[in-house]
Design a protein around this motif. Structure first.
Motif, PDB file in Angstrom:
ATOM      1  N   PRO A 214     -23.124 -36.695 -13.866  1.00  0.00           N
ATOM      2  CA  PRO A 214     -21.924 -37.475 -14.220  1.00  0.00           C
ATOM      3  C   PRO A 214     -20.813 -37.277 -13.192  1.00  0.00           C
ATOM      4  N   THR A 215     -20.031 -38.320 -13.007  1.00  0.00           N
ATOM      5  CA  THR A 215     -18.868 -38.221 -12.143  1.00  0.00           C
ATOM      6  C   THR A 215     -17.674 -37.732 -12.973  1.00  0.00           C
ATOM      7  N   ALA A 216     -16.502 -37.713 -12.339  1.00  0.00           N
ATOM      8  CA  ALA A 216     -15.307 -37.231 -13.040  1.00  0.00           C
ATOM      9  C   ALA A 216     -14.919 -38.143 -14.197  1.00  0.00           C
ATOM     10  N   GLN A 217     -15.299 -39.403 -14.143  1.00  0.00           N
ATOM     11  CA  GLN A 217     -14.955 -40.343 -15.204  1.00  0.00           C
ATOM     12  C   GLN A 217     -16.062 -40.462 -16.260  1.00  0.00           C
ATOM     13  N   SER A 218     -17.048 -39.594 -16.225  1.00  0.00           N
ATOM     14  CA  SER A 218     -18.168 -39.686 -17.161  1.00  0.00           C
ATOM     15  C   SER A 218     -18.359 -38.350 -17.866  1.00  0.00           C
ATOM     16  N   THR A 219     -19.362 -38.293 -18.739  1.00  0.00           N
ATOM     17  CA  THR A 219     -19.650 -37.089 -19.533  1.00  0.00           C
ATOM     18  C   THR A 219     -21.125 -36.724 -19.412  1.00  0.00           C
ATOM     19  N   PRO A 220     -21.492 -35.474 -19.714  1.00  0.00           N
ATOM     20  CA  PRO A 220     -22.924 -35.111 -19.694  1.00  0.00           C
ATOM     21  C   PRO A 220     -23.761 -35.936 -20.674  1.00  0.00           C
ATOM     22  N   GLU A 221     -23.190 -36.298 -21.821  1.00  0.00           N
ATOM     23  CA  GLU A 221     -23.933 -37.128 -22.765  1.00  0.00           C
ATOM     24  C   GLU A 221     -24.253 -38.489 -22.160  1.00  0.00           C
ATOM     25  N   SER A 222     -23.309 -39.041 -21.421  1.00  0.00           N
ATOM     26  CA  SER A 222     -23.550 -40.324 -20.759  1.00  0.00           C
ATOM     27  C   SER A 222     -24.634 -40.192 -19.692  1.00  0.00           C
ATOM     28  N   ALA A 223     -24.635 -39.059 -18.980  1.00  0.00           N
ATOM     29  CA  ALA A 223     -25.667 -38.841 -17.961  1.00  0.00           C
ATOM     30  C   ALA A 223     -27.055 -38.768 -18.580  1.00  0.00           C
ATOM     31  N   ARG A 224     -27.170 -38.107 -19.736  1.00  0.00           N
ATOM     32  CA  ARG A 224     -28.466 -38.039 -20.407  1.00  0.00           C
ATOM     33  C   ARG A 224     -28.922 -39.426 -20.867  1.00  0.00           C
ATOM     34  N   GLY A 225     -27.984 -40.220 -21.341  1.00  0.00           N
ATOM     35  CA  GLY A 225     -28.347 -41.566 -21.760  1.00  0.00           C
ATOM     36  C   GLY A 225     -28.823 -42.424 -20.597  1.00  0.00           C
ATOM     37  N   PHE A 226     -28.152 -42.341 -19.452  1.00  0.00           N
ATOM     38  CA  PHE A 226     -28.568 -43.118 -18.291  1.00  0.00           C
ATOM     39  C   PHE A 226     -29.875 -42.590 -17.698  1.00  0.00           C
TER      40      PHE A 226
END
Length: 218
Positions: A57-69
């Motif tokens: 994830p970047t600074a504007q994202s979250t680890p949960e979003s990274a797992r989803g992508f």
């Protein structure tokens, strides 16, 4: 009299009833063992190599979003848009990549495993790395909207052992299946009953003494 199928099959059924039980099991096990061993010898040897990419994830994202992508990229990896670019680096047609490449994801980690199977170990490595490279490039083009980067975590390692089953293993599996089919055939084998094959008892005829007694009682 017409020769019906039942009359043609009846001699075979009679001989099957006469066979000992162990012979049916032995024949099924032997046939399965030979078939499985032949398949193991004739089937091509395959090798599997696996590379890993991870969603960051970047600074504007979250680890949960990274797992989803990561889950989404795992499904996209075997699509034509990615494989079309990967075929240039792998040196094989898209059809070969579609048949030989599989992806695996985990709900607990933002990681995608790209596995490639081929009859050549070096080609399996090239296929896995090529798909991983194409996937990371597609993810980089969409980073401004997803706020997730996809980077290579580990390159594929050249496999030293085949992943296809050995002839000994396929023979063992075939023997087990043949023995099971032999047992089922043994259970379905016709048994001796009072049907057409049972001997018909002869009619009893009273002897002279019995006939005389019966005549005197009238």
């Amino acid at each position: 009299m017409t020769d019906t199928p039942t009359r043609r099959i009846r001699p075979f059924l009679s001989r099957a009833r006469g066979l000992p039980a162990w012979s049916v099991l032995a024949a099924g096990t032997l046939a399965g063992c030979l078939s499985g061993g032949a398949y193991g010898l004739l089937a091509p040897t395959t090798y599997t190599a696996t590379s890993y990419v991870v969603a960051v994830p970047t600074a504007q994202s979250t680890p949960e979003s990274a797992r989803g992508f990561a889950q989404a990229y795992g499904r996209v990896a075997t699509q034509l848009a990615v494989l079309g670019d990967a075929q240039v680096w792998a040196g094989v047609p898209v059809r070969t990549l579609r048949d030989g490449v599989r992806t695996t994801t985990s709900p607990d980690a933002p990681m995608v495993a790209v596995s490639a199977t081929s009859s050549r170990p070096d080609l399996a490595v090239d296929m896995a790395d090529a798909v991983s490279r194409a996937l990371t490039q597609h993810a980089e083009k969409a980073r401004s909207s997803t706020q997730v980067r996809l980077v290579q975590f580990s390159r594929a390692v050249r496999p030293t052992r085949p992943t296809s089953a050995s002839p000994a293993l396929t023979a063992l599996v075939g023997a087990s299946a043949g023995g099971l089919l032999g047992g089922l055939a043994l259970l379905a084998r016709p048994r001796r009953t009072g049907g057409d094959d049972a001997p018909v008892p002869a009619a009893s005829v009273p002897g002279p003494a019995t006939a005389a007694v019966v005549g005197g009682q009238r």
